[in-house]
Design a protein around this motif. Structure first.
Motif, PDB file in Angstrom:
ATOM      1  N   ALA A 194      32.804  52.737  27.817  1.00 46.95           N
ATOM      2  CA  ALA A 194      31.494  52.453  27.232  1.00 46.95           C
ATOM      3  C   ALA A 194      30.386  53.264  27.894  1.00 46.95           C
ATOM      4  N   VAL A 195      30.473  53.460  29.194  1.00 49.53           N
ATOM      5  CA  VAL A 195      29.434  54.232  29.877  1.00 49.53           C
ATOM      6  C   VAL A 195      29.753  55.720  29.842  1.00 49.53           C
ATOM      7  N   GLY A 196      30.896  56.075  29.251  1.00 46.12           N
ATOM      8  CA  GLY A 196      31.215  57.473  29.032  1.00 46.12           C
ATOM      9  C   GLY A 196      31.573  58.238  30.284  1.00 46.12           C
ATOM     10  N   GLN A 197      32.098  57.531  31.269  1.00 47.02           N
ATOM     11  CA  GLN A 197      32.494  58.202  32.505  1.00 47.02           C
ATOM     12  C   GLN A 197      33.908  57.771  32.876  1.00 47.02           C
ATOM     13  N   GLN A 198      34.685  58.718  33.318  1.00 43.14           N
ATOM     14  CA  GLN A 198      36.060  58.447  33.685  1.00 43.14           C
ATOM     15  C   GLN A 198      36.149  58.079  35.167  1.00 43.14           C
ATOM     16  N   SER A 199      37.043  57.173  35.460  1.00 47.41           N
ATOM     17  CA  SER A 199      37.295  56.799  36.845  1.00 47.41           C
ATOM     18  C   SER A 199      38.708  56.263  36.936  1.00 47.41           C
ATOM     19  N   PRO A 200      39.466  56.633  37.957  1.00 43.69           N
ATOM     20  CA  PRO A 200      40.811  56.054  38.110  1.00 43.69           C
ATOM     21  C   PRO A 200      40.723  54.546  38.301  1.00 43.69           C
ATOM     22  N   ILE A 201      41.622  53.804  37.668  1.00 46.85           N
ATOM     23  CA  ILE A 201      41.667  52.354  37.802  1.00 46.85           C
ATOM     24  C   ILE A 201      43.006  51.984  38.422  1.00 46.85           C
ATOM     25  N   HIS A 202      42.943  51.418  39.604  1.00 47.87           N
ATOM     26  CA  HIS A 202      44.137  51.036  40.335  1.00 47.87           C
ATOM     27  C   HIS A 202      44.228  49.516  40.414  1.00 47.87           C
ATOM     28  N   SER A 203      45.439  49.025  40.570  1.00 43.92           N
ATOM     29  CA  SER A 203      45.648  47.588  40.749  1.00 43.92           C
ATOM     30  C   SER A 203      46.443  47.347  42.018  1.00 43.92           C
ATOM     31  N   LYS A 204      46.047  46.306  42.730  1.00 42.14           N
ATOM     32  CA  LYS A 204      46.767  45.914  43.939  1.00 42.14           C
ATOM     33  C   LYS A 204      46.957  44.393  43.921  1.00 42.14           C
ATOM     34  N   SER A 205      48.017  43.960  44.557  1.00 37.06           N
ATOM     35  CA  SER A 205      48.252  42.527  44.678  1.00 37.06           C
ATOM     36  C   SER A 205      47.258  41.929  45.670  1.00 37.06           C
ATOM     37  N   GLN A 206      47.133  40.615  45.631  1.00 33.40           N
ATOM     38  CA  GLN A 206      46.252  39.950  46.593  1.00 33.40           C
ATOM     39  C   GLN A 206      46.712  40.217  48.018  1.00 33.40           C
ATOM     40  N   GLU A 207      48.019  40.288  48.208  1.00 30.12           N
ATOM     41  CA  GLU A 207      48.547  40.553  49.543  1.00 30.12           C
ATOM     42  C   GLU A 207      48.129  41.941  50.026  1.00 30.12           C
ATOM     43  N   GLU A 208      48.126  42.909  49.119  1.00 25.79           N
ATOM     44  CA  GLU A 208      47.710  44.264  49.491  1.00 25.79           C
ATOM     45  C   GLU A 208      46.225  44.338  49.810  1.00 25.79           C
ATOM     46  N   PHE A 209      45.425  43.515  49.160  1.00 25.71           N
ATOM     47  CA  PHE A 209      44.001  43.462  49.488  1.00 25.71           C
ATOM     48  C   PHE A 209      43.769  42.869  50.872  1.00 25.71           C
ATOM     49  N   GLY A 210      44.705  42.046  51.318  1.00 29.09           N
ATOM     50  CA  GLY A 210      44.545  41.409  52.621  1.00 29.09           C
ATOM     51  C   GLY A 210      43.570  40.254  52.627  1.00 29.09           C
ATOM     52  N   PHE A 211      43.422  39.575  51.490  1.00 23.25           N
ATOM     53  CA  PHE A 211      42.524  38.431  51.423  1.00 23.25           C
ATOM     54  C   PHE A 211      42.975  37.335  52.395  1.00 23.25           C
ATOM     55  N   LEU A 212      42.006  36.622  52.938  1.00 23.94           N
ATOM     56  CA  LEU A 212      42.328  35.477  53.778  1.00 23.94           C
ATOM     57  C   LEU A 212      42.708  34.258  52.950  1.00 23.94           C
ATOM     58  N   ASP A 213      42.116  34.150  51.757  1.00 27.12           N
ATOM     59  CA  ASP A 213      42.369  32.984  50.905  1.00 27.12           C
ATOM     60  C   ASP A 213      42.686  33.453  49.498  1.00 27.12           C
ATOM     61  N   LYS A 214      43.413  32.644  48.750  1.00 22.71           N
ATOM     62  CA  LYS A 214      43.911  33.063  47.444  1.00 22.71           C
ATOM     63  C   LYS A 214      42.873  32.916  46.351  1.00 22.71           C
ATOM     64  N   ARG A 215      42.988  33.808  45.371  1.00 23.11           N
ATOM     65  CA  ARG A 215      42.192  33.743  44.153  1.00 23.11           C
ATOM     66  C   ARG A 215      43.105  33.323  43.002  1.00 23.11           C
ATOM     67  N   PRO A 216      42.616  32.476  42.080  1.00 28.12           N
ATOM     68  CA  PRO A 216      43.429  32.161  40.894  1.00 28.12           C
ATOM     69  C   PRO A 216      43.555  33.385  40.003  1.00 28.12           C
ATOM     70  N   LEU A 217      44.745  33.630  39.482  1.00 26.84           N
ATOM     71  CA  LEU A 217      44.953  34.819  38.657  1.00 26.84           C
ATOM     72  C   LEU A 217      44.440  34.626  37.235  1.00 26.84           C
ATOM     73  N   LYS A 218      44.669  33.466  36.655  1.00 24.58           N
ATOM     74  CA  LYS A 218      44.211  33.189  35.290  1.00 24.58           C
ATOM     75  C   LYS A 218      43.063  32.191  35.372  1.00 24.58           C
ATOM     76  N   SER A 219      41.859  32.718  35.489  1.00 24.45           N
ATOM     77  CA  SER A 219      40.702  31.848  35.729  1.00 24.45           C
ATOM     78  C   SER A 219      39.916  31.547  34.457  1.00 24.45           C
ATOM     79  N   TYR A 220      40.330  32.092  33.327  1.00 22.08           N
ATOM     80  CA  TYR A 220      39.496  31.988  32.123  1.00 22.08           C
ATOM     81  C   TYR A 220      39.426  30.548  31.617  1.00 22.08           C
TER      82      TYR A 220
END
Length: 305
Positions: free
Chosen positions: A237-263
Motif C-alpha cells: 500500500a505504501v509502495g515500498q518493498q521490504s523483506p518480511i521475516h518470521s521468527k518463533s517466540q522462542e527465537e525472539f527471546g521473549f520472557l513471557d508468551k504472546r497468544p498466537l490467535k488473538s483476534y
C-alpha cells in the motif's frame, strides 16, 4: 456528559481525549510522565485521583465517564517487574476504580485479547479467560473485580491497535521506520490478529458512553490478518518493498508468551452500537498520504481481506 481520560498521553488515550473535545464534551486528561501541555499529572503508582482532579469536575450534576487507559502494557516488563506492574495494573487500578466510584463516576476499563491463550481465536464475550502472560493475568484480575462489582461499569477488550499517522508510535509506523532504514520487518510466526484503527476505538468509546452500555464487549475490527500478511499488504500500500521475516517466540527471546490467535469477535458491540470499522486498506492509504508518499498504482487485487 463529561469525560476524564486516565492516561491521555498514550496512543489510545490521546485519541479518546481529542475526539471527546472535538465532539463538544468537556474533557480532562491525565499523564504520568509525558510532558504534554494541558494534561493533569497523575501517576497510577503513587497518586490518588482525587488529589489531582479538582472536586468541582465531579460536582456539576453531569454524568462523568472515566476512561481508564493508563497501564504498564509492555509484556516482558510486566513479567520482569511483576511486583510493580501488579501494583499499577491491578492493585492501584482497582483503588482508582473505587475512588472514582465514590464520586459517582461511570467507569470504562480497557482490557485486552491477552486474557485468552490464543489457541482458538475469534473469541467472544462468553469465552472464559485463560491468559498465558503476566500482563494478561493482571488484566483478567481487574476484569474479575469489575464483574464481581458491576455497578454499570463497562469493560472493552481490544486487540492490536494501529494508526494512520507516521509520527505516532504504533505497529505501522514501526514497520515504516524499518523500511526507511532498509531493515527487514520481522513478525511473530503464526500470529493472527484483528487490527483496529485507533480512531475507531475512540469513536467506539464515545458511542458506548452515549448509549449507556455496561458489561463486557469486544471492540475490535472485523478483518483478520496473519501478521506476515498484514505486513505484506502494508508495504504494498505504501509502495515500498521490504523483506518480511518470521521468527518463533522462542527465537525472539521473549520472557513471557504472546497468544498466537488473538483476534476477537465484536459482533455484540456492533449490534449494540451500529459501529462500522475503518477497513485496513483505508488506514494504509491514509498513512501513505500523511507520509507524503506518492501513490504508485497499487493493484486492488493485492488486498484479499
Amino acid at each position: 456528559m463529561k469525560f476524564l481520560i486516565i492516561g491521555a498521553s498514550g496512543f489510545v488515550g490521546r485519541h479518546v481525549l481529542a475526539l471527546a473535545k472535538s465532539s463538544g464534551y468537556e474533557a480532562l486528561g491525565t499523564q504520568a510522565h509525558s510532558p504534554r501541555p494541558g494534561l493533569l499529572p497523575f501517576d497510577l503508582l503513587t497518586d490518588r485521583i482525587t488529589d489531582r482532579v479538582p472536586p468541582s469536575f465531579f460536582e456539576t450534576g453531569q454524568p462523568v465517564y472515566a476512561i481508564i487507559c493508563a497501564v504498564i502494557s509492555q509484556i516482558d516488563r510486566c513479567y520482569r517487574e511483576r511486583s510493580i506492574s501488579h501494583k499499577v495494573n491491578v492493585e492501584n487500578t482497582i483503588r482508582l476504580i473505587e475512588d472514582l466510584r465514590n464520586h459517582g463516576t461511570k467507569i470504562v476499563f480497557f482490557s485486552t485479547s491477552f486474557v485468552f491463550d490464543g489457541n482458538a481465536g475469534n473469541y467472544n464475550e462468553q469465552d472464559p479467560p485463560h491468559p498465558l502472560s503476566e500482563y494478561g493475568r493482571q488484566k483478567a484480575s481487574v476484569e474479575h473485580f469489575i464483574q464481581s462489582n458491576p455497578d454499570g461499569k463497562l469493560v472493552l477488550r481490544l486487540d492490536k491497535i494501529v494508526g494512520d499517522d507516521p509520527a505516532e508510535n504504533h505497529l505501522f509506523s514501526e514497520w515504516y521506520r524499518s523500511m526507511q532504514g532498509n531493515q527487514p520487518i520481522t513478525c511473530i510466526a503464526g500470529q493472527v490478529l484483528s487490527p483496529t484503527y485507533v480512531g475507531d476505538v475512540a469513536s467506539g468509546v464515545i458511542v458506548a458512553c452515549q448509549q449507556g452500555l455496561s458489561g463486557l464487549y469486544h471492540l475490535a475490527g472485523p478483518e483478520i490478518f496473519p501478521r506476515e500478511e498484514l505486513a505484506r499488504q502494508f508495504t504494498r500500500a505504501v509502495g515500498q518493498q521490504s523483506p518480511i521475516h518470521s521468527k518463533s517466540q522462542e527465537e525472539f527471546g521473549f520472557l513471557d508468551k504472546r497468544p498466537l490467535k488473538s483476534y476477537l469477535d465484536s459482533t455484540r458491540f456492533v449490534k449494540a452500537t451500529g459501529m462500522r470499522f475503518t477497513p485496513m486498506r483505508t488506514v494504509f492509504n491514509e498513512f501513505r498520504q500523511k507520509a507524503g508518499i506518492a501513490q504508485a498504482g497499487v493493484d486492488s487485487a493485492a488486498f484479499p481481506y
